[in-house]
Each structure stands twice: as C-alpha cells, then as structure tokens.
Motif scaffolding. Structure first.
Motif, mmCIF file in Angstrom:
data_model
loop_
_atom_site.group_PDB
_atom_site.id
_atom_site.type_symbol
_atom_site.label_atom_id
_atom_site.label_comp_id
_atom_site.label_asym_id
_atom_site.label_seq_id
_atom_site.Cartn_x
_atom_site.Cartn_y
_atom_site.Cartn_z
ATOM 1 N N SER A 24 29.321 7.855 35.768
ATOM 2 C CA SER A 24 28.434 8.601 35.310
ATOM 3 C C SER A 24 28.374 7.450 33.065
ATOM 4 O O SER A 24 27.407 7.615 32.170
ATOM 5 C CB SER A 24 29.864 9.563 33.923
ATOM 6 O OG SER A 24 30.708 8.909 33.554
ATOM 7 N N ILE B 86 23.577 8.449 39.076
ATOM 8 C CA ILE B 86 24.726 9.449 39.280
ATOM 9 C C ILE B 86 24.295 10.404 40.308
ATOM 10 O O ILE B 86 24.529 10.743 41.111
ATOM 11 C CB ILE B 86 24.691 10.594 38.095
ATOM 12 C CG1 ILE B 86 25.586 9.622 37.729
ATOM 13 C CG2 ILE B 86 25.872 11.833 38.615
ATOM 14 C CD1 ILE B 86 26.025 9.992 36.409
ATOM 15 N N GLN C 220 25.637 15.162 35.266
ATOM 16 C CA GLN C 220 25.224 14.847 34.062
ATOM 17 C C GLN C 220 23.716 14.518 33.781
ATOM 18 O O GLN C 220 23.603 14.149 34.485
ATOM 19 C CB GLN C 220 26.129 13.646 33.429
ATOM 20 C CG GLN C 220 25.775 12.965 32.481
ATOM 21 C CD GLN C 220 26.917 12.193 31.962
ATOM 22 O OE1 GLN C 220 28.078 11.925 32.861
ATOM 23 N NE2 GLN C 220 25.944 10.592 31.576
#
Length: 795
Positions: free
Chosen positions: A188, A196, A453
């Motif tokens: 991340s 990711i 994310q």
C-alpha cells in the motif's frame, strides 16, 4: 435449514397418517424370501434400511409397520408426531437426506427391523444376515463401477462435509493472516494503486482460484481540492483548518494528506458567510425547536454526527432552508479509548454508486448525468477541538472526565465564513473478482466481499484486515479443493474499490450483473472493516440467517477462553452490503469486533471515516487472534451457505421479526398486526414443511430440492420498498439501530407527522409496510401450494 420438524401435509389422496411399526423376524424372513429373488436393487437396499431404522429409532419412530399385500410405496407414507425444536437450523436430519440423495431412485417396498424376537430361529437370522451382507457388498461393487465420477475424496453433501468444514477451518491460522496483512500494508506504500490490485489478483490466482479478473468502471468522483476547507470567524478574522489549527503555510505542513481528506464527498462547493445555529443531532425534535426560535434560511448548522443517518439529517436541513453545515463528532459520544477530539474525518453524501449513472452501470457509451454535488448545502466535517474554539470553550474542557455535550449558547451569535473546495473528475474504479465454481449448482452464487485501498481515499489500513481474512480463507479452502472436494454452489470473492465514496465499486458491479444476481445470488458475507475494536464480537445478519449465525457463534464460543453472550441483530451497517440488501433482497451476514463503548454510544458514528494506520490495527489485535476468529466464523457460514443441500434460511424468523417490529406503542396499527399474524401462520406452515426434502423420499429428487431452495432464496424480496427517506434501508426488515425495534420507516413517518402536522407521509409508510407483509404472506402460501400441487400430481 432452520427447522427439524418434517412431515407431508394431509391431502385428499392421503386420508390418514401412516407410521412404521416393527414386526417379528418371521415376517421379515417371509418378506425377504418373496422379494430378494426378483429385485436385486431392493435386496441391495436391505442394509440401507437397517441403517435407516437405527437413525429413525428416536421418539416418534419407535414402531414400524409392514406394508400390506399390495406392497405400498414408502413414498406414500409420512412421518408423524415429530417433536423437534423448530428454531435450530443445523440439527436437521442430514443423514436421511444424503442417503436418498445418493440413491434418488430408491423405493422401499418393505421395512427391515432387527431380529429381537425369541421365536426367531437362529438359522433364519443367519441366512438373512448373510444374504443381506453379500447383496449389499455386491450392490456397492456395482455402484462403484456405475458411478465412476464419484471419488472417495469428494464426499456427498450431508455426510462427510462437516468433517471437511472442520478440516478447512483448522487450516486457518492467525500467523498466516498476519503475514497476508503485513504484505498488503507493504504494497500500500506504493504510489501506484494498480500495484495493490495486481498483488491481490496474483495472490488469489496463486492460491488456486480458477478465474480472477478485474472489473473496471469509469465513475464520477468528488476528490479533495488544491487546499483544505477553512472556517473563518468573521469578528476576529481568525482562520482555522478543519482540525482546529490556524490557517497558514507553516502550520499546515505537519498535517499531510489527512488534512486534505477532511471533507464531505459530493458536497456543494463555494463560500458562505452566515450565522452558526446549533441544531444538536439534527433530529425532527431538534429542528422543530430551532425553527420556532430562529430564522434558518441560508444559515450554517452546527451538527453532531450520530443517532440518525447523515443523509436523512442533511435532507431535513435542506428543507429547513439552511445553506451550510459544520459536522463533528462530540467527544462524549466517541469511545473513551479513542480520543478523536482533534482528529479530522471524511464523510460521503453519496447514497451509492456512480452519481453520473444513477440506477444503471457506468459503461462506455452510456448516458452521463451532470451531478457534481448531491446536496445544495456546503458541508464541512471539523474536529471537536475547533467546535470548542467556536463556542469559546477551552480545549481542555473537551477532555474532562465529567463529560458534557458541546453546545453553542442560544443567546450568543457566531458568524463565520465557510469555504469548501473539492474537485469532481472521472476516474477508474477497479474491483477484483475471483470465482470458485460450484459442483452441482454452479449458477447459485455465495458472494464474499471486502474493500481495498484506493489512491483517492484515506491512506488508512483497516481495509487490509478484510482482504487478509479473505485470502486466508481462500488458502485454507483451496488446499481442500486440490484434494478433490468442491462446494455445491459457486463462491464469488470480491475486493471492492470506491467504498469510502459511496460503495461505488460494488454498486457498479452489481448493477452490471443485476439480472444474473436477481436470479442467482444466494447470500452476501461482508468483511468490511472487521476489526474496529477488541472487546466485543458484533454480528449483524438478515432475520432469515440469524439462527445459523447464532448457532455458529455459540459453537465457536465454547472453544475460546473468553466469550461474552452475543446477540445477532438486523441493523443498518456501513460497507458494501448495501446494494445486495436493498436492491436485491439478498440475505447478508457480517462479523466484526467492536469497542464495547462504541456500541453503547449513538448509532451511525461509523459514517465518520477516521484515518487508521497499520500500527493501530496491530495494537488492537497484536497476535491476530481476533482476525482468526472472524475468519473461522465467516468461513463456516460461507461453507454452509455454499454446500448444504437445503439453504439454511429460516422463514419463521422473518415472521417473528415482523411481529416484533409492530409491537411499538405508536402508531396504533391493528390491521398490520392482523396481517402479521397471518404471515406468521403461513410461515409456520411453510417452516414445518421446509424439511420435507430431509425426510421424504419423493422430495429428495434434485428438482424438488431446487424448487425449495428457490423459494428460500427469495424470501426477503417482499420487504423491499421503493421510496424511503434518504439514508434509510429499502429493506424494511433492518432497523436503524439496536435500540429501535419499530419499523424504521414507520418511526420516521410518525416523527415527520408530528413535525409537519400532516399524516400523509404516515399513511404512505403504513401502506408500504402493509403491502410488504401481505406480499410475504402470499409468497409463503404460494410456496406451500406449489409443493401441494406437485405432491398431488405425483400421487
């Protein structure tokens, strides 16, 4: 299933109930000699009958009756007087179900009992035993070569699968989840979001998922502007950032990205100078009081988060004429273990999906609507420390032990200039979707989801918990799949993008596959932010799944040193369950650990998204034992939903939830109570017949099991209503919070009626609830009629 009672209803072709009765060994020998020479399959079944008798030797099955000269079909009889607990979903007689699932064409013309009579000669008994044993072995030999696709490593549902479940769950270890988590956190830190996504896809593929793919959608996002929002006090000219620090280049350097992400996505943009009016929590009572005292047109509301959905409160402030909102979390409401008085946060005003394509997927060539903001209000989240400065309260007073809610004195006037700067632009939101295809029902989907994310959201790491948990479960399950086992239904693993801005990724994917999901989606298991605290397990489930979740939670509690009593509730939650619950009527489950103090505070505080870091997650669960518990609980529910022959849904619990929601004092709705009583009667009848496929040979045919599962799968769709207040669930089976049992739309309509002195909204809400209950009652009754008609036709 959520039921252990079983039995065929009385029909015109079945005037009386029949029961098995034991007979002496002489009659058995006679029956055997009459049939064994004529029908090898029936003779092969003797030992199966022997096992079935042992299984049925329980209260209500202590006597057997021999069929008469016409050798009546066993399928024309029915079990009677079963006294089993109707609310225990996992104690269904799977042994009887599985035995006939293995031999769907088997029909018994007689029953077999153990030779217990003293009058039976030893030689007769020996002949019967030897003959049955030889023929049973011969039958197994024949069956082995006539079913070449059945391997010992792929056990049929209902016999060895509980052991398979346990094997899979035992392979889930906290240390593995911790490794997955740290690996994700490390990736991340990359500036490229696709790193990711590629990592997740590569990892799932390496674990053995057969089809892992990206699902990309170009959507309209509302992102932080070139500078943070500001609040300037008109009298003194003091300018503050949302965290309470003075404006200025030097003071803002230490804030970093978090300061820019203190904003309300899809708020109106611009500048507004007006008086600040404290509206408390923004309830109807608060607004009724305020509007009587002051002119609220184009003023700025000082609003506490909590108690009601933010979108609903924003809609009330719009109707009251406000022009802006300063939104904050009162320190008295936040958990004492987490001091957030100086922390900034973000919220979203997006009810779900891409705002430019409401109700349909964001596909190339589709019509795009211009919707840069979803409200006319300027909305700015601020820290409680800034609120204290605005009302001239010393900052240290916020942290005092004797906590009192922040309030702006009614006789004081505060005028501020609010500036909100955000930027709307089209960007790509990407989901990672992987499939494990089912063996017997590949067109039925159990969907498991978490978020990942996004570069345009907070750089917090709570998303890594859910993704690590999914990866750990995939690893454990695929190890067993490689040895020959496979679930009956397809399991779909999803890592969603755009969750923090309004569940955009899950909405667009579900809208893209709406027709498929409406027919094929069985359940949704959410792993959205599973570790929010470390003191209390907090499961949320649809009413039809509460029995299963309760049972699995209790079973896992016995294996842990500390396990407090946990109630399963059906309340509104944050995360990507939203579309599946409210647009598809799909039963949903979510396990999470919470701080007990957070559960005691006002609801909907979780709408504020505070930045969290990897160290914070590891502080709450340093050994990842809580992660392991969540993985095993969620995994066991997934396995049951994906592999049990009959879906473990409980119809009666839906009817009970409806009745409980109508027990509030106001409004008085006797006609709704009458309709709810009818629903319960139909659900009880349906519930008593749910387990027929587990007890009656006729209904063990795959087509009849499939028909039953289709009925169970769509039970909650009757409770989807078209129009609800903003922020409320369209699925009315879900309550606003655990403290309110009344139907949410009825409670809101009653409050709205008091505010506007009009009952039009209340009558509309009552009509919606009445139609939903009636629709469900008709649905259950139609299900009973279908089974009744099929039974009559077969007889």
């Amino acid at each position: 299933m959520g039921e252990n009672e079983a039995g065929l209803p009385n029909t015109s072709l079945q005037g009386r109930k029949m029961a098995y009765q034991k007979v002496n060994a002489d009659l058995i020998a006679s029956a055997h000699s009459q049939y064994s020479d004529n029908d090898e399959l029936q003779a092969t079944a003797l030992d199966l009958e022997w096992d079935m008798e042992k299984e049925l030797e329980e209260p209500g099955f202590d006597q057997f009756q021999l069929d008469h000269a016409e050798s009546q079909n066993l399928g024309h009889s029915e079990t009677s007087d079963l006294c089993l607990d109707s609310l225990q979903p996992a104690t269904s007689p799977k042994g009887r179900f599985q035995r006939l699932q293995e031999e769907p064409d088997y029909v018994s013309h007689f029953t077999r009992s153990a030779a217990k009579s003293s009058r039976c000669k030893f030689c007769h008994f020996l002949k019967i035993l030897c003959t049955a044993t030889i023929l049973f072995i011969l039958g197994l030999y024949i069956g082995y070569y006539t079913h070449p696709n059945c391997t010992s490593d792929a056990p049929a549902s209902g016999t060895k699968d509980p052991q398979v479940y346990q094997e899979i769950l035992n392979m889930i270890q906290a240390e593995d989840i911790k490794k997955f988590f740290r690996n994700l956190v490390q990736f991340s830190k990359s500036e490229d979001d696709m790193e990711i996504l590629k990592k997740i896809k590569t990892h799932w593929t390496a674990l053995g998922l057969e089809d892992v793919q990206f699902a990309n959608y170009s959507v309209l996002l509302d992102l932080p502007g070139p500078s943070p929002g500001t609040v300037t006090v008109s009298g003194s000219g003091q300018c503050f950032y949302p965290d309470g620090q003075p404006c200025g280049g030097e003071s803002s350097k230490g804030h970093g990205q978090e300061l820019f992400f203190s904003y309300a996505a899809y708020s109106a943009k611009g500048t507004l100078e007006a008086d600040v009016i404290d509206v408390g929590y923004g309830t109807t009572d608060d607004l009724k009081r305020i509007t009587r005292m002051k002119n609220t047109t184009n003023q700025i509301a000082l609003l506490k988060l909590g108690k009601l959905p933010l979108l609903y409160k924003i809609s009330l402030l719009e109707k009251a004429g406000f022009g802006g909102v300063l939104l904050y979390v009162d320190p008295c409401d936040s958990p004492k273990t987490a001091d957030v008085s100086s922390e900034t946060f973000m919220v979203t005003l997006n009810p779900g999906g891409d705002p430019s394509t409401p109700g349909y997927p964001s596909l190339d060539g589709g019509v795009r609507q211009s919707r840069p903001n979803l409200t006319s209000l300027l909305v700015q989240p601020i820290a409680a420390s800034l609120v204290a400065k605005l009302i001239s309260l010393p900052t240290q007073g916020v942290k005092s032990d004797g906590c009192s809610l922040l309030e702006l004195p009614t006789d004081e006037i505060r005028t501020v200039r609010l500036q909100v700067q955000t930027v709307t632009k089209f960007k790509t939101v990407t989901n990672v979707v992987g499939y494990l295809k089912g063996l017997t029902s590949p067109d039925r989907y159990v969907i498991v989801g978490s978020q990942h994310q996004d570069g345009f959201s907070y750089n917090g790491q709570e998303w890594a918990s859910g993704t690590a948990i999914i990866s750990a479960f995939i690893r454990a399950m695929m190890l067993r799949v490689k040895r020959g086992w496979r679930p009956d239904r397809t399991i779909v693993f999803c890592s969603w993008g755009g969750t923090t801005l309004g569940n955009i990724g899950s909405y667009e994917w579900a809208e893209d596959f709406t027709k498929v999901l409406q027919k094929n989606a069985v359940a949704y298991i959410s792993l959205h932010s599973p570790i929010r605290g470390n003191s209390s397990l907090y499961p949320v489930a649809s009413p039809s799944l509460q029995q299963l979740v309760t049972e699995k939670n209790k079973f896992n509690c016995t294996r842990r040193a500390q396990c407090s009593e946990t109630n399963v509730s059906s309340v509104q939650t944050q995360g990507d369950t939203h579309y599946f619950i409210n647009h598809l009527g799909v039963p949903a489950v979510q396990f999470a650990y919470e701080d007990i103090k957070a559960l005691e505070g006002p609801s909907f505080l979780s709408e504020a998204i505070f930045p969290k870091h990897a160290t914070k997650i590891e502080e709450m669960d340093p050994f990842f034992n809580l992660h392991e518990v969540i993985t095993k609980l969620s995994g066991e529910v997934i396995l049951y939903l994906a592999n049990e022959p009959v879906l473990p849904f409980n119809a009666l619990d839906i009817a009970l939830a409806v009745q409980n929601s109508l027990k509030a004092d106001e409004p008085n709705v006797p006609h709704l109570l009458t309709m709810a009583s009818r629903l319960r009667e139909s659900a009880e009848l349906f519930q008593s017949d749910e387990m027929r496929p587990a007890n009656d040979p006729k209904e063990r045919a795959p087509s009849r099991v499939r028909m039953l599962n289709d009925i169970l799968q769509d039970m909650e769709e009757s409770f989807l209503v078209q129009q609800v207040p903003p922020g409320f669930y369209r699925n009315i089976l879900y309550h606003l919070d655990e403290k309110t049992n009344q139907f949410s739309i009825l409670k809101e309509a009653w409050e709205h009626c008091k505010l506007l002195a009009s009952n039009e909204t209340l009558q509309e809400a009552l009509s919606n609830v009445l139609n939903s209950i009636n629709s469900a009652q008709v649905y259950f009754k139609a299900g009973l009629d279908v089974f009744e008609s099929v039974l009559v036709g077969e007889n």
